[in-house]
Write a protein that holds these residues in place. Sequence first.
Motif, PDB file in Angstrom:
ATOM      1  N   ALA A  97       0.804  -1.228   0.000  1.00  0.00           N
ATOM      2  CA  ALA A  97       0.000   0.000   0.000  1.00  0.00           C
ATOM      3  C   ALA A  97       0.836   1.277   0.000  1.00  0.00           C
ATOM      4  CB  ALA A  97      -0.953   0.012   1.194  1.00  0.00           C
ATOM      5  N   GLY A  98       2.142   1.161   0.235  1.00  0.00           N
ATOM      6  CA  GLY A  98       2.965   2.367   0.237  1.00  0.00           C
ATOM      7  C   GLY A  98       4.410   2.030   0.511  1.00  0.00           C
ATOM      8  N   PRO A  99       5.290   3.004   0.363  1.00  0.00           N
ATOM      9  CA  PRO A  99       6.727   2.735   0.516  1.00  0.00           C
ATOM     10  C   PRO A  99       7.199   2.690   1.968  1.00  0.00           C
ATOM     11  CG  PRO A  99       6.384   5.014  -0.140  1.00  0.00           C
ATOM     12  CD  PRO A  99       5.027   4.376  -0.097  1.00  0.00           C
ATOM     13  N   HIS A 100       6.349   3.086   2.917  1.00  0.00           N
ATOM     14  CA  HIS A 100       6.829   3.239   4.298  1.00  0.00           C
ATOM     15  C   HIS A 100       6.067   2.342   5.269  1.00  0.00           C
ATOM     16  CE1 HIS A 100       9.222   6.462   2.778  1.00  0.00           C
ATOM     17  NE2 HIS A 100       8.151   7.112   2.357  1.00  0.00           N
ATOM     18  N   VAL A 101       6.089   1.054   4.960  1.00  0.00           N
ATOM     19  CA  VAL A 101       5.310   0.113   5.754  1.00  0.00           C
ATOM     20  C   VAL A 101       5.820   0.037   7.199  1.00  0.00           C
ATOM     21  CG1 VAL A 101       6.647  -1.876   4.930  1.00  0.00           C
ATOM     22  CG2 VAL A 101       4.309  -2.202   5.712  1.00  0.00           C
ATOM     23  N   HIS A 102       7.116   0.223   7.405  1.00  0.00           N
ATOM     24  CA  HIS A 102       7.689   0.232   8.758  1.00  0.00           C
ATOM     25  C   HIS A 102       7.038   1.342   9.589  1.00  0.00           C
ATOM     26  CE1 HIS A 102      10.746   1.062  11.856  1.00  0.00           C
ATOM     27  NE2 HIS A 102      11.204  -0.162  11.658  1.00  0.00           N
ATOM     28  N   ARG A 103       6.910   2.501   8.992  1.00  0.00           N
ATOM     29  CA  ARG A 103       6.267   3.626   9.686  1.00  0.00           C
ATOM     30  C   ARG A 103       4.785   3.318   9.970  1.00  0.00           C
ATOM     31  NH1 ARG A 103       6.796   8.446   6.128  1.00  0.00           N
ATOM     32  NH2 ARG A 103       8.729   8.913   7.229  1.00  0.00           N
ATOM     33  N   THR A 104       4.132   2.682   9.019  1.00  0.00           N
ATOM     34  CA  THR A 104       2.720   2.336   9.191  1.00  0.00           C
ATOM     35  C   THR A 104       2.538   1.408  10.387  1.00  0.00           C
ATOM     36  OG1 THR A 104       2.359   2.562   6.821  1.00  0.00           O
ATOM     37  CG2 THR A 104       0.727   1.266   8.050  1.00  0.00           C
ATOM     38  N   LEU A 105       3.399   0.397  10.500  1.00  0.00           N
ATOM     39  CA  LEU A 105       3.279  -0.553  11.616  1.00  0.00           C
ATOM     40  C   LEU A 105       3.554   0.138  12.951  1.00  0.00           C
ATOM     41  CD1 LEU A 105       5.040  -3.588   9.902  1.00  0.00           C
ATOM     42  CD2 LEU A 105       2.586  -3.384  10.392  1.00  0.00           C
ATOM     43  N   GLN A 106       4.534   1.023  12.962  1.00  0.00           N
ATOM     44  CA  GLN A 106       4.798   1.806  14.186  1.00  0.00           C
ATOM     45  C   GLN A 106       3.564   2.608  14.581  1.00  0.00           C
ATOM     46  OE1 GLN A 106       8.224   4.160  12.909  1.00  0.00           O
ATOM     47  NE2 GLN A 106       9.497   3.187  14.473  1.00  0.00           N
ATOM     48  N   ALA A 107       2.930   3.209  13.591  1.00  0.00           N
ATOM     49  CA  ALA A 107       1.767   4.065  13.864  1.00  0.00           C
ATOM     50  C   ALA A 107       0.593   3.239  14.395  1.00  0.00           C
ATOM     51  CB  ALA A 107       1.370   4.816  12.596  1.00  0.00           C
ATOM     52  N   ILE A 108       0.429   2.031  13.892  1.00  0.00           N
ATOM     53  CA  ILE A 108      -0.676   1.185  14.360  1.00  0.00           C
ATOM     54  C   ILE A 108      -0.481   0.835  15.835  1.00  0.00           C
ATOM     55  CG2 ILE A 108      -1.834  -1.053  14.128  1.00  0.00           C
ATOM     56  CD1 ILE A 108      -1.173  -0.910  11.087  1.00  0.00           C
ATOM     57  N   ARG A 109       0.738   0.417  16.183  1.00  0.00           N
ATOM     58  CA  ARG A 109       1.002   0.084  17.592  1.00  0.00           C
ATOM     59  C   ARG A 109       0.914   1.323  18.471  1.00  0.00           C
ATOM     60  NH1 ARG A 109       5.668  -4.609  17.939  1.00  0.00           N
ATOM     61  NH2 ARG A 109       4.280  -6.369  17.544  1.00  0.00           N
ATOM     62  N   ALA A 110       1.391   2.437  17.971  1.00  0.00           N
ATOM     63  CA  ALA A 110       1.334   3.680  18.758  1.00  0.00           C
ATOM     64  C   ALA A 110      -0.114   4.089  19.022  1.00  0.00           C
ATOM     65  CB  ALA A 110       2.082   4.794  18.026  1.00  0.00           C
ATOM     66  N   ALA A 111      -0.997   3.709  18.115  1.00  0.00           N
ATOM     67  CA  ALA A 111      -2.416   4.040  18.289  1.00  0.00           C
ATOM     68  C   ALA A 111      -3.108   3.064  19.234  1.00  0.00           C
ATOM     69  CB  ALA A 111      -3.117   4.051  16.926  1.00  0.00           C
ATOM     70  N   GLY A 112      -2.381   2.047  19.706  1.00  0.00           N
ATOM     71  CA  GLY A 112      -2.913   1.135  20.709  1.00  0.00           C
ATOM     72  C   GLY A 112      -3.546  -0.129  20.154  1.00  0.00           C
ATOM     73  N   ALA A 113      -3.374  -0.376  18.851  1.00  0.00           N
ATOM     74  CA  ALA A 113      -3.945  -1.596  18.253  1.00  0.00           C
ATOM     75  C   ALA A 113      -2.832  -2.606  17.980  1.00  0.00           C
ATOM     76  CB  ALA A 113      -4.664  -1.245  16.956  1.00  0.00           C
ATOM     77  N   LYS A 114      -3.235  -3.859  17.772  1.00  0.00           N
ATOM     78  CA  LYS A 114      -2.295  -4.876  17.292  1.00  0.00           C
ATOM     79  C   LYS A 114      -2.048  -4.605  15.814  1.00  0.00           C
ATOM     80  CE  LYS A 114      -2.253  -7.464  21.056  1.00  0.00           C
ATOM     81  NZ  LYS A 114      -1.066  -7.494  21.916  1.00  0.00           N
ATOM     82  N   ALA A 115      -0.806  -4.836  15.382  1.00  0.00           N
ATOM     83  CA  ALA A 115      -0.432  -4.490  14.004  1.00  0.00           C
ATOM     84  C   ALA A 115      -0.389  -5.721  13.119  1.00  0.00           C
ATOM     85  CB  ALA A 115       0.921  -3.804  14.004  1.00  0.00           C
ATOM     86  N   GLY A 116      -1.134  -5.654  12.020  1.00  0.00           N
ATOM     87  CA  GLY A 116      -1.125  -6.731  11.035  1.00  0.00           C
ATOM     88  C   GLY A 116      -0.530  -6.246   9.727  1.00  0.00           C
ATOM     89  N   LEU A 117       0.110  -7.173   9.019  1.00  0.00           N
ATOM     90  CA  LEU A 117       0.666  -6.861   7.697  1.00  0.00           C
ATOM     91  C   LEU A 117       0.130  -7.892   6.720  1.00  0.00           C
ATOM     92  CD1 LEU A 117       2.656  -5.045   6.147  1.00  0.00           C
ATOM     93  CD2 LEU A 117       4.451  -6.709   6.668  1.00  0.00           C
ATOM     94  N   ALA A 118      -0.532  -7.431   5.659  1.00  0.00           N
ATOM     95  CA  ALA A 118      -1.110  -8.341   4.665  1.00  0.00           C
ATOM     96  C   ALA A 118      -0.230  -8.392   3.426  1.00  0.00           C
ATOM     97  CB  ALA A 118      -2.517  -7.872   4.286  1.00  0.00           C
ATOM     98  N   LEU A 119      -0.151  -9.596   2.853  1.00  0.00           N
ATOM     99  CA  LEU A 119       0.645  -9.820   1.647  1.00  0.00           C
ATOM    100  C   LEU A 119      -0.259 -10.302   0.520  1.00  0.00           C
ATOM    101  CD1 LEU A 119       3.645 -11.876   3.155  1.00  0.00           C
ATOM    102  CD2 LEU A 119       3.453  -9.385   2.900  1.00  0.00           C
TER     103      LEU A 119
END
Length: 229
Positions: A97-119
Amino acid sequence: MSFDRKIKIAPSILSADFANFGAECQAIEEQGADWVHVDVMDGHFVPNITFGPAMCAAIRPHIKGVMDVHLMIAPVDPYIDAFAQAGADVITAHAEAGPHVHRTLQAIRAAGAKAGLALNPGTPAGAVEPLLDMVDLVCVMTVNPGFGGQKFIDMTDKIRALRAMIGDRPVHIEIDGGVDPSTAPLVTRAGADVLVAGSAVFKGGSVGNPQVYGDNIRAIRQAAEGVYA
Ligand code: DX5
Ligand code: ZN
């Protein structure tokens, strides 16, 4: 949300009655669903449009267990807080979905949710490797995302590779697309523990006839656990 590798069935409300989501969520949970899977589509990352954070917030009080939100949207980052505030327990974004998936996962956890990554089916297992300590769930798509009711694409080699890569980490492997009693054992044998199923759960049932949902969920679970009814 505690971690275990027991088989979990996560009906996708993409196959529910869109005029009756609250009652549909209650019905599938009463009939044995472990998680409720919510497919968010934007008509840009995938060729279909479903619903957004307001709908997730509206159904949240009707779900007792885990609300598992699958974001098929790009960009993702501007919407993460809204889905977390809507009560998502798991927020899954796509690696494509974008070039900065590492940042996306950080943001999900920072928002208090469990982080999932789909392939997506065309994305290799190796795409997750540098991110393994940042994810709580890897979602292996066994269809090209966008629609329910598509034919299962065999991704068992990818699932096996992910299972080995994950080792003892508390990371779920979720399978999404074309899961039914015939395909479920293939993916659980390869190492999956969360099975999303839309059409295979909702077919033939309704909120007025919810026992069918229960029969469908049981059939998938039994097949997945290796009990052939
Ligand atoms: C596909 C969605 C799936 C879908 C699964 O883009 O992410 O969750 O609803 O539906 P079935 O089980 O019908 O393939
Ligand atoms: Zn999904």
